[in-house]
Design a protein around this motif. Structure first.
Motif, PDB file in Angstrom:
ATOM      1  N   LEU A 122      -3.877   5.150  -2.445  1.00 56.87           N
ATOM      2  CA  LEU A 122      -4.140   5.289  -1.012  1.00 56.87           C
ATOM      3  C   LEU A 122      -5.357   6.178  -0.757  1.00 56.87           C
ATOM      4  CD1 LEU A 122      -0.505   5.570   0.407  1.00 56.87           C
ATOM      5  CD2 LEU A 122      -2.002   3.557   0.356  1.00 56.87           C
ATOM      6  N   ASP A 123      -5.547   7.198  -1.599  1.00 56.99           N
ATOM      7  CA  ASP A 123      -6.758   8.024  -1.494  1.00 56.99           C
ATOM      8  C   ASP A 123      -8.005   7.187  -1.773  1.00 56.99           C
ATOM      9  OD1 ASP A 123      -5.483  10.332  -0.797  1.00 56.99           O
ATOM     10  OD2 ASP A 123      -5.354  11.110  -2.842  1.00 56.99           O
ATOM     11  N   PHE A 124      -7.911   6.294  -2.749  1.00 57.22           N
ATOM     12  CA  PHE A 124      -9.051   5.470  -3.156  1.00 57.22           C
ATOM     13  C   PHE A 124      -9.512   4.550  -2.025  1.00 57.22           C
ATOM     14  CE2 PHE A 124     -10.464   1.359  -4.985  1.00 57.22           C
ATOM     15  CZ  PHE A 124     -11.645   1.780  -5.583  1.00 57.22           C
ATOM     16  N   ILE A 141       0.529  -3.361  -2.942  1.00 59.11           N
ATOM     17  CA  ILE A 141       1.142  -2.525  -3.983  1.00 59.11           C
ATOM     18  C   ILE A 141       2.331  -3.202  -4.660  1.00 59.11           C
ATOM     19  CG2 ILE A 141       2.308  -0.320  -4.448  1.00 59.11           C
ATOM     20  CD1 ILE A 141       0.093  -0.309  -1.495  1.00 59.11           C
ATOM     21  N   PRO A 142       3.381  -3.599  -3.933  1.00 65.44           N
ATOM     22  CA  PRO A 142       4.517  -4.212  -4.632  1.00 65.44           C
ATOM     23  C   PRO A 142       4.201  -5.564  -5.259  1.00 65.44           C
ATOM     24  CG  PRO A 142       4.823  -4.357  -2.251  1.00 65.44           C
ATOM     25  CD  PRO A 142       3.651  -3.475  -2.487  1.00 65.44           C
ATOM     26  N   VAL A 143       3.318  -6.347  -4.629  1.00 64.91           N
ATOM     27  CA  VAL A 143       2.997  -7.673  -5.184  1.00 64.91           C
ATOM     28  C   VAL A 143       2.212  -7.533  -6.483  1.00 64.91           C
ATOM     29  CG1 VAL A 143       1.747  -9.823  -4.785  1.00 64.91           C
ATOM     30  CG2 VAL A 143       3.107  -8.824  -2.947  1.00 64.91           C
ATOM     31  N   PHE A 144       1.243  -6.617  -6.499  1.00 61.67           N
ATOM     32  CA  PHE A 144       0.485  -6.390  -7.733  1.00 61.67           C
ATOM     33  C   PHE A 144       1.399  -5.821  -8.821  1.00 61.67           C
ATOM     34  CE2 PHE A 144      -2.590  -3.586 -10.170  1.00 61.67           C
ATOM     35  CZ  PHE A 144      -3.062  -4.625 -10.946  1.00 61.67           C
ATOM     36  N   CYS A 198       9.131   1.160 -10.886  1.00 54.15           N
ATOM     37  CA  CYS A 198       9.472   1.920  -9.669  1.00 54.15           C
ATOM     38  C   CYS A 198       9.020   3.375  -9.810  1.00 54.15           C
ATOM     39  CB  CYS A 198      10.983   1.861  -9.419  1.00 54.15           C
ATOM     40  SG  CYS A 198      11.582   0.267  -8.837  1.00 54.15           S
ATOM     41  N   PHE A 199       9.239   3.925 -10.987  1.00 54.53           N
ATOM     42  CA  PHE A 199       8.806   5.297 -11.280  1.00 54.53           C
ATOM     43  C   PHE A 199       7.282   5.407 -11.189  1.00 54.53           C
ATOM     44  CE2 PHE A 199       7.319   8.439 -14.395  1.00 54.53           C
ATOM     45  CZ  PHE A 199       8.025   9.576 -13.998  1.00 54.53           C
ATOM     46  N   LEU A 200       6.562   4.405 -11.733  1.00 55.26           N
ATOM     47  CA  LEU A 200       5.105   4.431 -11.706  1.00 55.26           C
ATOM     48  C   LEU A 200       4.563   4.311 -10.284  1.00 55.26           C
ATOM     49  CD1 LEU A 200       4.319   2.169 -14.804  1.00 55.26           C
ATOM     50  CD2 LEU A 200       4.101   4.662 -14.647  1.00 55.26           C
ATOM     51  N   ILE A 201       5.168   3.442  -9.472  1.00 59.50           N
ATOM     52  CA  ILE A 201       4.723   3.298  -8.082  1.00 59.50           C
ATOM     53  C   ILE A 201       4.858   4.619  -7.339  1.00 59.50           C
ATOM     54  CG2 ILE A 201       5.244   2.199  -5.859  1.00 59.50           C
ATOM     55  CD1 ILE A 201       6.052  -0.300  -7.414  1.00 59.50           C
ATOM     56  N   TYR A 202       5.981   5.282  -7.549  1.00 61.29           N
ATOM     57  CA  TYR A 202       6.236   6.552  -6.850  1.00 61.29           C
ATOM     58  C   TYR A 202       5.121   7.563  -7.145  1.00 61.29           C
ATOM     59  CZ  TYR A 202       8.540  10.792  -5.246  1.00 61.29           C
ATOM     60  OH  TYR A 202       8.830  11.963  -4.588  1.00 61.29           O
ATOM     61  N   HIS A 203       4.687   7.644  -8.392  1.00 62.89           N
ATOM     62  CA  HIS A 203       3.737   8.684  -8.792  1.00 62.89           C
ATOM     63  C   HIS A 203       2.275   8.293  -8.579  1.00 62.89           C
ATOM     64  CE1 HIS A 203       6.499  11.694 -10.404  1.00 62.89           C
ATOM     65  NE2 HIS A 203       7.228  10.682 -10.856  1.00 62.89           N
ATOM     66  N   PHE A 204       1.953   6.995  -8.652  1.00 59.41           N
ATOM     67  CA  PHE A 204       0.549   6.595  -8.572  1.00 59.41           C
ATOM     68  C   PHE A 204       0.133   6.121  -7.178  1.00 59.41           C
ATOM     69  CE2 PHE A 204       1.096   6.441 -13.168  1.00 59.41           C
ATOM     70  CZ  PHE A 204      -0.091   7.007 -13.606  1.00 59.41           C
TER      71      PHE A 204
END
Length: 502
Positions: A113-115, A50-53, A102-108
């Motif tokens: 993780l469901d996927f 997640i953070p690397v992408f 950072c805002f996008l990571i929080y919401h998406f």
């Protein structure tokens, strides 16, 4: 001082510094791998996607812009006002886009993780956001110091950062904080180094400024960004995503992370060299033209061969000893994965992947970089879809390896039409031959079940050094260049370099 002399002058600090840093990082790797075990190491690898992408999505080509344009601006404007304008604007852009991501990571994050079916990892949401923030800020600041060739400063700050990371990791392991401890040890250490970089770089963005001509800056940034974005299929994170999608076991994902991580560190002697080469290539091409650029390219790639090929050859032929010694017999299953990955990576690096992209940027053939990256990315994804269901972790490594080698060959083909680079290939072949011959005594020990990593390594190095002393493969001109930069090496140079022009 010639461009290659600048390279030689700075490579000493880069090599020594990176060696020290990599030794500490090896210790960190051993600690976290042994502590987490195969399954939790797989979870850790899944989280890092997640953070690397997100960092790649957030790059927008800014690092390449600093690397390529800052040396040119400083040549045209010795006062540095245009360079300060560029650096100041790019730092401001990086900070603003980082906050947005950072805002996008929080919401998406919950949807991702469901996927992949890892919903329980949502507890690490804030840790991943902080991790992303520090790696994306640290990236642009460290690139700035590489571009300025301030390798003494870079080495000192990096060493401090990894020492802090190691100390915190030991503390958090003793407190048994699990994956949280591993993540926050890095977050805190990277945060400290970013603050130090920012403080030391004040002169590069504060003071009088002058807006430079935009020229091809936007195009360069967008091409570089497109390469990063479209090259996701070449990243290890895409492999981890597909391994999760095809429900490959957590332990195998952990071994994949171990093999690719260890294989990636084998080129540690070239860490930081690619940005330095881009700066020197840009300066040389601007001042002297493409013929001088070709000569510099051949010199640097030939030099780099002797820094990388010996390491990869030894590790490929002694993979089981390397894994067992560093991580313990529990992880011996990863030996085959290390052999596959290190073989492909070694070929790609020996062929000059650290320098082909830089050269194409400088001679304004960025479209080739973009096309080769897109083609390699698509090739990797297609091969993953075919090989992972049948071969699991090894399939992912094979797919990535084939794509990496294809990409560098594609780039070399274009470079060879622009400048003369054929003189590098005999040097690579000679180095590879020396390494294979040096590997014979350690292999005999292993076949007799008497092999051990330290014994094999010492025997390999002794044999390689004896071969180099006997064959003296380096030219007289190279000896003079090295000893002009480092006169103290003159007593040693006679053993490896020819003594006359004959």
């Amino acid at each position: 001082m010639s461009s290659f002399q600048k390279f030689i002058t700075n490579i000493a600090w880069t090599t020594l510094g990176k060696t020290g840093v990599q030794v500490i990082l090896f210790v960190v790797s051993i600690l976290l791998t042994r502590y987490l075990g195969k399954e939790r190491l797989g979870d850790y690898a899944t989280l890092l996607v997640i953070p690397v992408f997100a960092r790649f999505l957030n790059s927008f080509g800014l690092e390449t812009l600093i690397n390529k344009k800052l040396p040119e601006l400083n040549i045209g404007d010795p006062s540095g006002s245009e360079g300060r304008y560029l650096v100041g604007r790019l730092l401001a852009i990086r900070f603003m886009t980082t906050v947005c991501f950072c805002f996008l990571i929080y919401h998406f994050l919950p949807y991702y993780l469901d996927f992949i079916g890892y919903q329980w990892l949502i507890e690490f949401r804030w840790a991943l956001i902080f991790y992303f923030f520090v790696i994306t800020i640290d990236s642009i600041l460290s690139t700035l110091f590489m571009t300025l060739l301030r390798f003494k400063t870079l080495t000192k700050v990096e060493t401090l950062g990894v020492l802090i990371n190691l100390a915190l990791l030991v503390l958090f392991i003793r407190l048994d904080h699990g994956i949280y401890g591993v993540l926050y040890a890095y977050i805190i250490s990277a945060g400290i180094t970013s603050v130090i970089y920012l403080s030391l770089a004040r002169g590069q963005f504060s003071g009088s400024v002058k807006k430079p001509e935009v020229g091809d800056m936007r195009h360069l940034a967008w091409v570089s960004y497109g390469i990063s974005f479209l090259g996701f299929g070449l990243m290890m994170q895409s492999d981890v995503l597909l391994l999760n999608y095809f429900h490959v076991g957590r332990a195998d994902i952990g071994l994949y992370h171990l093999a690719t991580g260890l294989g990636g560190t084998m080129s540690f002697l070239l860490a930081g060299v690619a940005p330095m080469a881009l700066s020197l290539f840009s300066e040389t091409y601007t001042r002297e033209g493409i013929k001088s650029l070709g000569n510099l390219y051949c010199q640097i790639v030939g030099f780099a061969s002797y820094l990388t090929i010996p390491i990869f050859v030894f590790c490929v032929l002694n993979a089981s000893h390397v894994i067992s010694f560093i991580y313990g017999s529990t992880f011996l299953e990863g030996s085959q994965a290390l052999v596959f990955y290190a073989s492909f990576t070694g070929v790609q690096i020996a062929l000059g992947i650290n320098f082909t992209v830089s050269s194409l940027y400088v001679i304004h053939r960025r479209d080739v970089v973009l096309r080769s990256t897109v083609e390699g990315s698509i090739l990797n994804i297609l091969l993953n879809l075919i090989l992972i269901p049948n071969f699991g972790m090894i399939g992912a490594i094979t797919a990535t390896g084939i794509a990496m080698v294809y990409m560098v060959l594609r780039q070399l083909k274009k470079i060879s039409t622009e400048m003369q680079i054929t003189s590098t290939f005999p040097i690579m072949g000679q180095c590879f031959l020396f390494c294979l011959i040096s590997s014979i005594p350690p292999l005999i020990l292993s076949w007799l079940h008497m092999g051990h990593l330290i014994i094999n390594l010492l025997l390999y190095l002794i044999t390689l050094i004896v071969l180099l002393v006997c064959m003296k493969p380096f030219k007289y001109e190279q000896r003079q260049l090295i000893t002009n930069v480092y006169p103290q090496l003159e007593p040693w140079a006679k053993w490896f370099f020819r003594s006359s022009k004959n």
